[in-house]
Scaffold this active site. Structure first.
Site, PDB file in Angstrom:
ATOM      1  N   ILE A  57      -9.224   8.968   7.509  1.00  0.00           N
ATOM      2  CA  ILE A  57     -10.517   9.590   7.287  1.00  0.00           C
ATOM      3  C   ILE A  57     -11.592   8.645   7.811  1.00  0.00           C
ATOM      4  O   ILE A  57     -11.586   7.456   7.486  1.00  0.00           O
ATOM      5  CB  ILE A  57     -10.734   9.883   5.780  1.00  0.00           C
ATOM      6  CG1 ILE A  57      -9.590  10.754   5.242  1.00  0.00           C
ATOM      7  CG2 ILE A  57     -12.085  10.530   5.543  1.00  0.00           C
ATOM      8  CD1 ILE A  57      -9.373  12.076   5.953  1.00  0.00           C
ATOM      9  N   TYR A  96       0.838  -1.204   0.000  1.00  0.00           N
ATOM     10  CA  TYR A  96       0.000   0.000   0.000  1.00  0.00           C
ATOM     11  C   TYR A  96       0.874   1.256   0.000  1.00  0.00           C
ATOM     12  O   TYR A  96       0.667   2.168  -0.802  1.00  0.00           O
ATOM     13  CB  TYR A  96      -0.935   0.001   1.208  1.00  0.00           C
ATOM     14  CG  TYR A  96      -1.847   1.201   1.256  1.00  0.00           C
ATOM     15  CD1 TYR A  96      -2.989   1.250   0.472  1.00  0.00           C
ATOM     16  CD2 TYR A  96      -1.565   2.286   2.080  1.00  0.00           C
ATOM     17  CE1 TYR A  96      -3.830   2.353   0.507  1.00  0.00           C
ATOM     18  CE2 TYR A  96      -2.398   3.383   2.126  1.00  0.00           C
ATOM     19  CZ  TYR A  96      -3.532   3.411   1.337  1.00  0.00           C
ATOM     20  OH  TYR A  96      -4.355   4.511   1.371  1.00  0.00           O
ATOM     21  N   LYS A 141       1.291   4.187  -2.963  1.00  0.00           N
ATOM     22  CA  LYS A 141       1.003   5.607  -2.736  1.00  0.00           C
ATOM     23  C   LYS A 141       2.238   6.472  -3.025  1.00  0.00           C
ATOM     24  O   LYS A 141       2.116   7.592  -3.518  1.00  0.00           O
ATOM     25  CB  LYS A 141       0.488   5.849  -1.322  1.00  0.00           C
ATOM     26  CG  LYS A 141      -0.822   5.136  -1.041  1.00  0.00           C
ATOM     27  CD  LYS A 141      -1.886   5.442  -2.084  1.00  0.00           C
ATOM     28  CE  LYS A 141      -3.166   4.700  -1.801  1.00  0.00           C
ATOM     29  NZ  LYS A 141      -4.210   4.984  -2.801  1.00  0.00           N
TER      30      LYS A 141
END
Length: 142
Positions: free
Chosen positions: A72, A39, A43
């Site tokens: 978030i 991941y 990114k």
């Protein structure tokens, strides 16, 4: 996905001599986290792609930037919040995570990200290209 979208829209933006491309990266593209190798690297690639594409398209009036969100609050993160709490309580887990990692003292919401993207899409950011806008409550600062 970012590459294919940019490839699809860039010719039209070049022809009209203006445009905005806003990619979505992550704070993990800046400072990784243990156990998130793939991941984090993906990114980092988005951040690098954003900066390189910005250089390629700037002469044509196209601005390319990215946002790098912190944590978030979304349903996807509920399991994480439960693991942060000794009691498995979602709200307590969010509070613990925020106090531990976010100097601003809270986790983000989708409106935090939306406001950053609106800025990057607006004329207010006409002199901004190749930048990664960290919307992370200070996570990436230390």
């Amino acid at each position: 996905g970012h590459f294919l979208c940019a490839k699809a829209v860039a010719p039209y933006m070049i022809k009209q001599k203006s445009g905005r491309i806003i990619n979505v990266g992550s704070i993990f593209g800046h400072n990784g986290v243990l156990g998130c190798l793939v991941y984090g690297v993906s990114k980092m690639a988005i951040h690098g792609f954003t900066r390189m594409l910005a250089m390629e398209l700037a002469p044509y009036g196209v601005r390319v930037n990215a946002v790098a969100p912190g944590n978030i609050v979304t349903p996807l993160n509920i399991p994480l919040y439960k693991t942060m709490s000794p009691k498995g309580d979602v709200e307590e887990g969010k509070k613990i995570l925020a106090e531990k990692n976010y100097p601003i003292g809270r986790l983000g919401d989708v409106y935090d990200i939306a406001r950053g993207m609106v800025y990057l899409a607006s004329a207010e950011s006409d002199f901004v290209t190749g930048q990664i806008l960290f919307i992370d409550g200070g996570y990436s600062v230390p």
